[in-house]
Design a protein around this motif. Structure first.
Motif, PDB file in Angstrom:
ATOM      1  N   LYS A 137      -4.701  -9.688  -3.481  1.00  0.00           N
ATOM      2  CA  LYS A 137      -3.771  -9.004  -2.577  1.00  0.00           C
ATOM      3  C   LYS A 137      -3.731  -9.687  -1.216  1.00  0.00           C
ATOM      4  CE  LYS A 137      -4.191  -4.414  -4.702  1.00  0.00           C
ATOM      5  NZ  LYS A 137      -4.630  -3.007  -4.508  1.00  0.00           N
ATOM      6  N   ALA A 164       0.824  -1.208   0.000  1.00  0.00           N
ATOM      7  CA  ALA A 164       0.000   0.000   0.000  1.00  0.00           C
ATOM      8  C   ALA A 164       0.859   1.260   0.000  1.00  0.00           C
ATOM      9  CB  ALA A 164      -0.932  -0.002   1.211  1.00  0.00           C
ATOM     10  N   LYS A 208     -13.660   2.250   3.763  1.00  0.00           N
ATOM     11  CA  LYS A 208     -14.572   1.502   2.900  1.00  0.00           C
ATOM     12  C   LYS A 208     -14.555   0.032   3.294  1.00  0.00           C
ATOM     13  CE  LYS A 208     -15.021   0.118  -1.963  1.00  0.00           C
ATOM     14  NZ  LYS A 208     -14.369   0.175  -3.283  1.00  0.00           N
ATOM     15  N   HIS A 224      -8.277   4.668   3.160  1.00  0.00           N
ATOM     16  CA  HIS A 224      -9.147   5.456   2.284  1.00  0.00           C
ATOM     17  C   HIS A 224      -9.653   6.684   3.038  1.00  0.00           C
ATOM     18  CE1 HIS A 224     -12.568   6.355  -0.391  1.00  0.00           C
ATOM     19  NE2 HIS A 224     -11.887   5.678  -1.295  1.00  0.00           N
ATOM     20  N   ILE A 283      -2.074  -6.925   1.558  1.00  0.00           N
ATOM     21  CA  ILE A 283      -2.953  -6.346   2.573  1.00  0.00           C
ATOM     22  C   ILE A 283      -3.297  -7.447   3.561  1.00  0.00           C
ATOM     23  CG2 ILE A 283      -3.916  -4.528   1.101  1.00  0.00           C
ATOM     24  CD1 ILE A 283      -6.313  -6.294   0.553  1.00  0.00           C
ATOM     25  N   SER A 297      -8.738  -7.427  -4.583  1.00  0.00           N
ATOM     26  CA  SER A 297      -8.435  -7.424  -3.145  1.00  0.00           C
ATOM     27  C   SER A 297      -8.186  -8.834  -2.632  1.00  0.00           C
ATOM     28  CB  SER A 297      -9.577  -6.764  -2.360  1.00  0.00           C
ATOM     29  OG  SER A 297      -9.719  -5.403  -2.726  1.00  0.00           O
ATOM     30  N   THR A 348     -11.446  -3.826   5.743  1.00  0.00           N
ATOM     31  CA  THR A 348     -11.854  -2.464   5.440  1.00  0.00           C
ATOM     32  C   THR A 348     -10.639  -1.674   4.997  1.00  0.00           C
ATOM     33  OG1 THR A 348     -13.634  -2.523   7.073  1.00  0.00           O
ATOM     34  CG2 THR A 348     -12.887  -0.343   6.356  1.00  0.00           C
ATOM     35  N   TYR A 349     -10.775  -0.922   3.919  1.00  0.00           N
ATOM     36  CA  TYR A 349      -9.673  -0.071   3.466  1.00  0.00           C
ATOM     37  C   TYR A 349      -9.630   1.157   4.384  1.00  0.00           C
ATOM     38  CZ  TYR A 349      -8.617  -2.636  -0.812  1.00  0.00           C
ATOM     39  OH  TYR A 349      -8.212  -3.598  -1.716  1.00  0.00           O
ATOM     40  N   CYS A 350      -8.867   1.030   5.467  1.00  0.00           N
ATOM     41  CA  CYS A 350      -8.804   2.101   6.469  1.00  0.00           C
ATOM     42  C   CYS A 350      -8.060   3.321   5.954  1.00  0.00           C
ATOM     43  CB  CYS A 350      -8.135   1.592   7.749  1.00  0.00           C
ATOM     44  SG  CYS A 350      -9.023   0.218   8.515  1.00  0.00           S
TER      45      CYS A 350
END
Length: 583
Positions: free
Chosen positions: A386, A109, A355, A351, A392, A383, A347-349
């Motif tokens: 990944k 990331a 999200k 972002h 991630i 995702s 969760t994409y923290c």
């Protein structure tokens, strides 16, 4: 700042003998330089006397010592120059390697958020700043402290009153430089940050030069570069203005001290207790001292500028974004190839607006099973890949291989056992051989066999240098289909138990796609495969097709089973089937 000095100190410690030799040589040079005025004092006093053989002998004796001192100083400077190569350039070389070691250990990331051009500039400044700071420590800090100490001793032995005036002036001069430079450092940081931004904008434009030229974006990109460059100029201009103020104040201090010294000497001469030789001694020492301190004053802001330049990279040494193995992780071999996403929450923290993607997500891929993931953009296909590579990490739940948690496997051994053919097959600016073998020593027979299976041997053989052909930056000398076939050849050679295909045929024409599909099925035979696809024609013969929607599995089954459901997959197929032959 602590990280910066820690990294630089480690380099110096590893080359401590060179460091000590340089310090000793510079200390000797400083002592010799300031001993010369003592001999000039004797010569000046001798010249003030009437001629005699005794006086002449004394003059030549002093001249001989000065000659020895100059010869010794010349030899010592040559020694300093020799040791500064491994200490300065060698240390910068070590730091460059260290920077890459730190950067490559950052999580995936991190690289999605940072321009490569900015990172390269930060690395270059970090290494260059080491050399600037090292030279400043040697030639400004150390030599000046020693010069001030010896000069004060000389003055104190000759004229105590002059010595204290000199000490007060030195303290004021140094205090001004230090406090002003620390205050000015905020502007130096702004210069470093704007320079990194310019590097990022340049890298972004040049790495996407195909888009720039295809869409005639040269004028708008030039505007972007101009704006970023102008920002660097504006910040530098502000920094330079404050630096010039510092120089002006230093000049006034220096001239003031020189005038005061001469005035006091005249007063001493007037009182009849001052020799010509003492004037020569004091003036010579002051010339040396003022020259050194003037250089110190001019270079002190550069020292803080170098600190500011290096600190941006030093912040990346912070271990919060570093990929690390768990303490109990071990290199393990995936034998069966079973994959299990077990109650994944993610969760994409990072972002701007967190999200949530997966919640209690479960998917099991059996050993040797070929599973396709389909769905609209943002459904979670990429995702999941990944998560497989641990680019991630889920906030809850586990990804397991052969019922072994991914975190129990070292990152290196895990990733070596998953082959990937990405959608965008960017290549190294190296030979075709290196891009297929990835630097491993592979027999030509295996290399040719992998190229043949991927249907890339034919176009490679037509190139003048065959496997030794350089592909250009990111593979720009090859077509999209050729790059994709190189990536497939790489996967054949890797022979990993798990294969991830991310739109592996997206860059190929229809005829070549049919040929490559045969190669792909040869590649994934007896392996576990996860195929991410938008073009449904590429996944007709998968064992199972999983339809995703906003992180949820809404349908799964074979191609025909999903068509019979007449659900989401059926609608997608109907939308695309006009472009492909239905079997």
């Amino acid at each position: 700042m602590e990280i910066l000095f820690k990294e630089y100190s480690q380099v110096i410690w590893q080359r401590k003998w060179f460091f000590l030799i340089a310090l000793s040589a510079l200390a000797s040079i400083t002592f010799l330089d300031l001993s010369v005025p003592l001999y000039y004092k004797n010569i000046a006093n001798g010249l003030a006397e009437p001629y005699s053989e005794t006086t002449l002998a004394t003059l030549f004796e002093n001249l001989k010592f000065i000659g020895f001192i100059y010869a010794g100083t010349w030899l010592l400077w040559r020694l300093v120059e020799i040791v500064m190569v491994p200490l300065g350039a060698g240390g910068a070389n070590m730091l460059g390697k260290r920077c890459f070691h730190v950067l490559k250990n950052h999580n995936y990331a991190f690289f999605e958020k940072n321009f490569s051009g900015s990172l390269i500039r930060q690395v270059n400044r970090f290494c260059h700043s080491y050399e600037i700071i090292l030279e400043w420590v040697f030639f400004q800090c150390f030599m000046n402290i020693l010069t001030i100490t010896i000069s004060f001793s000389i003055f104190y032995r000759q004229q105590r009153e002059f010595a204290f005036y000199f000490l007060i002036w030195t303290v004021v001069f140094m205090t001004w430089n230090i406090t002003y430079s620390i205050w000015k450092m905020r502007f130096d940081k702004s210069v470093a940050q704007s320079d990194s931004k310019l590097g990022g904008v340049l890298s972004d434009a040049l790495s996407n030069i195909f888009i720039v030229k295809s869409f005639a974006l040269e004028p708008s990109e030039q505007v972007n570069i101009n704006q970023a460059s102008d920002q660097v100029y504006q910040t530098k201009k502000t920094s330079f203005k404050f630096m010039f103020i510092s120089f002006a104040v230093q000049g006034l201090m220096t001239f003031g001290m020189e005038l005061l010294l001469v005035y006091l000497i005249i007063q001493k001469w007037k009182a009849g207790n001052f020799q010509v030789g003492e004037f020569v001694l004091f003036q010579t020492v002051m010339i040396i001292l003022i020259s050194r301190l003037w250089g110190f004053g001019r270079n002190f802001p550069l020292f803080f500028s170098a600190l500011a330049d290096a600190m941006e990279m030093a912040e990346l040494f912070n271990p919060t974004d570093i990929e690390t193995d768990e303490s109990h992780a071990r290199p393990l071999t995936i034998t069966k190839g079973a994959i299990n996403f077990n109650n994944i929450h993610f969760t994409y923290c990072a972002h701007p607006h967190p999200k949530k993607l997966f919640e209690n997500f479960c998917l099991r891929v059996n050993p040797g099973e070929k599973v396709a993931l389909v769905g609209q953009s943002g459904s979670g296909k990429s995702s999941l890949s990944k998560l497989l590579f641990r680019f991630i990490e889920p906030q809850q739940g586990t990804v397991r291989f052969d019922d072994i948690a991914a975190k129990d496997i070292t990152l290196s051994s895990l990733r070596k056992q998953i082959s990937v053919v990405p959608q965008q097959s960017d290549l190294f600016h190296r030979s075709i051989r290196d891009n297929i073998t990835l630097g491993r020593d592979i027999p030509d027979e295996q290399l040719i066999n992998a190229a043949r299976k991927s249907h890339s041997l034919e176009f490679i053989s037509s190139l003048p240098d065959r496997f030794e052909t350089m592909v250009g930056e990111r593979g720009v000398k090859l077509s999209g289909g050729e790059k994709q076939r190189i990536a497939i050849a790489r996967a054949f050679l890797e022979n990993a138990p798990v294969v991830v295909l991310d739109e592996a045929t997206s860059a190929l024409d229809s005829l070549t796609e049919k040929l490559i599909q045969v190669a792909i099925f040869d590649l994934i035979k007896d392996k576990t495969a996860i195929v991410i696809a938008h073009r449904l024609s590429t996944i007709l013969h998968m064992d199972r097709i999983v339809v995703l929607d906003h992180g949820n599995i809404i349908e799964q089954g074979t191609h025909h089973q999903l068509l019979d459901l007449r659900g989401k997959y059926y609608a997608m197929w109907q939308h695309q089937s006009g472009d492909f032959l239905v079997e």
